[in-house]
Design a protein around this motif. Structure first.
Motif, mmCIF file in Angstrom:
data_model
loop_
_atom_site.group_PDB
_atom_site.id
_atom_site.type_symbol
_atom_site.label_atom_id
_atom_site.label_comp_id
_atom_site.label_asym_id
_atom_site.label_seq_id
_atom_site.Cartn_x
_atom_site.Cartn_y
_atom_site.Cartn_z
ATOM 1 N N ASP A 161 -5.973 13.474 13.191
ATOM 2 C CA ASP A 161 -7.154 12.810 13.600
ATOM 3 C C ASP A 161 -7.340 13.116 15.137
ATOM 4 O O ASP A 161 -8.387 13.255 15.673
ATOM 5 N N SER A 196 0.632 9.506 5.738
ATOM 6 C CA SER A 196 -0.985 9.025 5.764
ATOM 7 C C SER A 196 -1.641 8.807 7.159
ATOM 8 O O SER A 196 -0.912 9.147 8.108
ATOM 9 N N GLY A 197 -2.505 8.099 7.216
ATOM 10 C CA GLY A 197 -3.302 8.047 8.463
ATOM 11 C C GLY A 197 -2.171 6.827 9.501
ATOM 12 O O GLY A 197 -2.308 7.239 10.757
ATOM 13 N N GLY A 198 -1.702 6.148 8.683
ATOM 14 C CA GLY A 198 -0.968 4.941 9.397
ATOM 15 C C GLY A 198 0.442 5.266 9.278
ATOM 16 O O GLY A 198 1.347 4.533 9.890
ATOM 17 N N THR A 202 -5.737 10.471 -0.993
ATOM 18 C CA THR A 202 -6.333 9.453 -0.233
ATOM 19 C C THR A 202 -6.452 8.023 -0.984
ATOM 20 O O THR A 202 -6.271 8.074 -2.051
ATOM 21 N N ASP A 203 -6.615 7.195 -0.208
ATOM 22 C CA ASP A 203 -6.703 5.609 -0.612
ATOM 23 C C ASP A 203 -7.462 5.454 -1.715
ATOM 24 O O ASP A 203 -8.782 6.149 -1.937
ATOM 25 N N GLY A 261 -8.007 15.655 9.371
ATOM 26 C CA GLY A 261 -7.385 16.051 8.302
ATOM 27 C C GLY A 261 -8.309 17.183 7.670
ATOM 28 O O GLY A 261 -7.724 18.521 7.887
ATOM 29 N N PRO A 262 -9.304 16.770 6.988
ATOM 30 C CA PRO A 262 -10.046 17.750 6.219
ATOM 31 C C PRO A 262 -10.848 18.684 7.565
ATOM 32 O O PRO A 262 -11.221 19.788 7.127
ATOM 33 N N GLY A 315 -2.713 10.482 2.162
ATOM 34 C CA GLY A 315 -3.645 11.168 2.526
ATOM 35 C C GLY A 315 -3.408 12.753 3.084
ATOM 36 O O GLY A 315 -4.145 13.681 2.588
ATOM 37 N N ASN A 336 -3.564 18.071 2.120
ATOM 38 C CA ASN A 336 -3.548 19.366 2.864
ATOM 39 C C ASN A 336 -2.839 20.537 2.047
ATOM 40 O O ASN A 336 -1.787 20.550 1.668
ATOM 41 N N GLN A 347 -8.253 21.247 8.473
ATOM 42 C CA GLN A 347 -7.926 22.176 7.329
ATOM 43 C C GLN A 347 -9.083 23.437 7.113
ATOM 44 O O GLN A 347 -8.882 24.245 6.932
ATOM 45 N N HIS A 380 0.993 4.180 -2.817
ATOM 46 C CA HIS A 380 0.842 5.715 -2.634
ATOM 47 C C HIS A 380 1.997 6.411 -3.542
ATOM 48 O O HIS A 380 1.646 7.466 -4.040
ATOM 49 N N GLY A 390 -1.141 11.728 9.786
ATOM 50 C CA GLY A 390 -2.591 11.739 9.620
ATOM 51 C C GLY A 390 -3.112 11.322 10.985
ATOM 52 O O GLY A 390 -4.168 12.015 11.436
ATOM 53 N N HIS A 450 0.844 -1.061 -0.009
ATOM 54 C CA HIS A 450 -0.010 0.011 0.034
ATOM 55 C C HIS A 450 0.861 1.142 -0.137
ATOM 56 O O HIS A 450 0.444 2.298 -0.519
#
Ligand code: KG4
Ligand code: ZN
Length: 350
Positions: free
Chosen positions: A185, A154-156, A315-316, A198-199, A287, A291, A202, A127, A181, A123
């Protein structure tokens, strides 16, 4: 493999990509690793918002409900049937085990149906390959040139990688605790904004002052690693202090000051790594690369060309999986039906 100028062009190859590593059920058809013929993403974000984060069991069950329709739609929108596809690329890890299993087993089932080659994809590598993609009706942007200094956020994951050629990566450093990320969160939750953070952050920063709070920047000199847990704790302390005084939280200022601290470190370390390692170009993916502050800051400060995928590919998605799978496919790499998921798979050469 990057020097293709004097070689005969490769035959056209169309790959069906499948992505279910987290909370997006996605399928896509990509031609020759670059041209997106279709790109379908069914987001589960509304389903998980009530839990304030991804609920793994809910995610895998939802993938099962959605995956066949998404694959069918991806083929339909590409005006193709499974018989027109040359291989199936599927995310094998890292990610949530129960979610990965759904995508992998659907890919295996389809591959058995008409003997299609199967290519497992990392994964994080996927990206990276989002920077090579473009829509079928748009002009291709220039391909990134090697050596390429890549920041995956990313988130992870938060990783600095030197990409020396297709399928050749050197991991320079990574986060020692929270991913960027994940910090977005968690801080979003702390200051009462929604999920995903994130969103939400922002959106909140527009009216905020990025200098209102002097939050720490963990530079971790002499390494290419990152750390965001101290920053998260600093925001928590500030929130507790203000709440203890019974004052309303200055949400926009907290969000803007937090975002500025994250962006400063991400951009500062990426630019320094690019200089020290002699990279020709820079790539930002994952992800968090959606930004706006990060995108603007690195573009403004870099003396090297910077590649950042369009928002829809940050994003994914499965187009990036098909894109990455293509380079394994043309290198003759295949996976067999005993391929298993690798939930903790680090960035890898395969
Ligand atoms: O790459 P991705 O879709 O999934 C993973 O592989 O983790 O990244 C999701 C992460 C989430 O933590 C989300 O909050 C963050 O990307 N994100 C953003 C923005 N859009 C998504 N972070 C900062 N600013 C954004 N605009
Ligand atoms: Zn991702």
């Amino acid at each position: 493999m990057s020097e293709t100028g004097s070689q005969a062009p490769l035959p056209t190859a169309r790959l069906l990509g499948i992505e279910t590593s987290c909370d997006e059920t996605a399928a896509s058809v990509v031609e020759n690793g670059r041209i997106i013929l279709s790109n379908l993403v069914a987001s589960q974000v509304d389903l998980h918002a009530q839990y304030g984060g991804v609920f793994p069991e809910v995610a895998s069950r939802q993938h099962i409900r959605t995956i066949y329709a998404i694959v069918e739609q991806a083929l339909y929108q590409a005006h193709l049937t499974l018989k027109d596809v040359d291989a199936i690329a599927v995310t094998r890890g890292p990610g949530l085990p129960g979610s990965l299993v759904v995508g992998l087993n659907v890919a295996k089932g389809l591959s058995i149906c008409i003997c299609l080659p199967l290519v497992g994809v990392n994964h994080l590598v996927a990206h990276l390959y989002s920077a090579w993609l473009h829509a079928v009706d748009t002009q291709p942007t220039p391909e990134p040139r090697f050596p390429l200094l890549a920041l995956i956020v990313s988130g992870g994951h938060t990783e600095l990688v030197l990409m020396e050629d297709h399928l050749r990566y050197r991991r320079l450093g990574a986060t020692l605790d929270d991913a960027a990320g994940e910090a977005f969160d968690k801080v979003s939750r702390l200051i009462g904004l929604g999920y995903p953070g994130g969103p939400a952050i922002q959106k909140a920063v527009h009216t905020g002052n990025p200098k209102a709070f002097d939050f720490p920047r963990a530079w971790l000199e002499d390494t290419w690693d990152f750390s965001f847990s101290g920053l998260k704790t600093a925001v928590l302390r500030e929130v507790q202090k203000i709440s203890g005084r019974d004052q309303p939280l200055p949400v926009a200022d907290l969000a803007a000051s937090f975002q500025a601290a994250v962006v400063d470190v991400l951009v500062g370390k990426t630019l320094r790594a690019a200089t020290v390692l002699g990279a020709k170009e820079i790539l930002v993916a994952g992800g968090v690369s959606a930004n706006q502050a990060l995108r603007q800051s690195i573009q403004a400060q870099s003396k090297l060309p910077v590649h950042i995928p369009p928002l829809s590919l940050c994003t994914d998605n499965a187009a990036m999986v098909a894109g990455a799978g293509y380079y394994r496919f043309i290198a003759g790499q295949r996976d067999l039906l005993d391929m298993d998921v690798l939930p903790n798979w680090p960035l890898s050469e395969v």
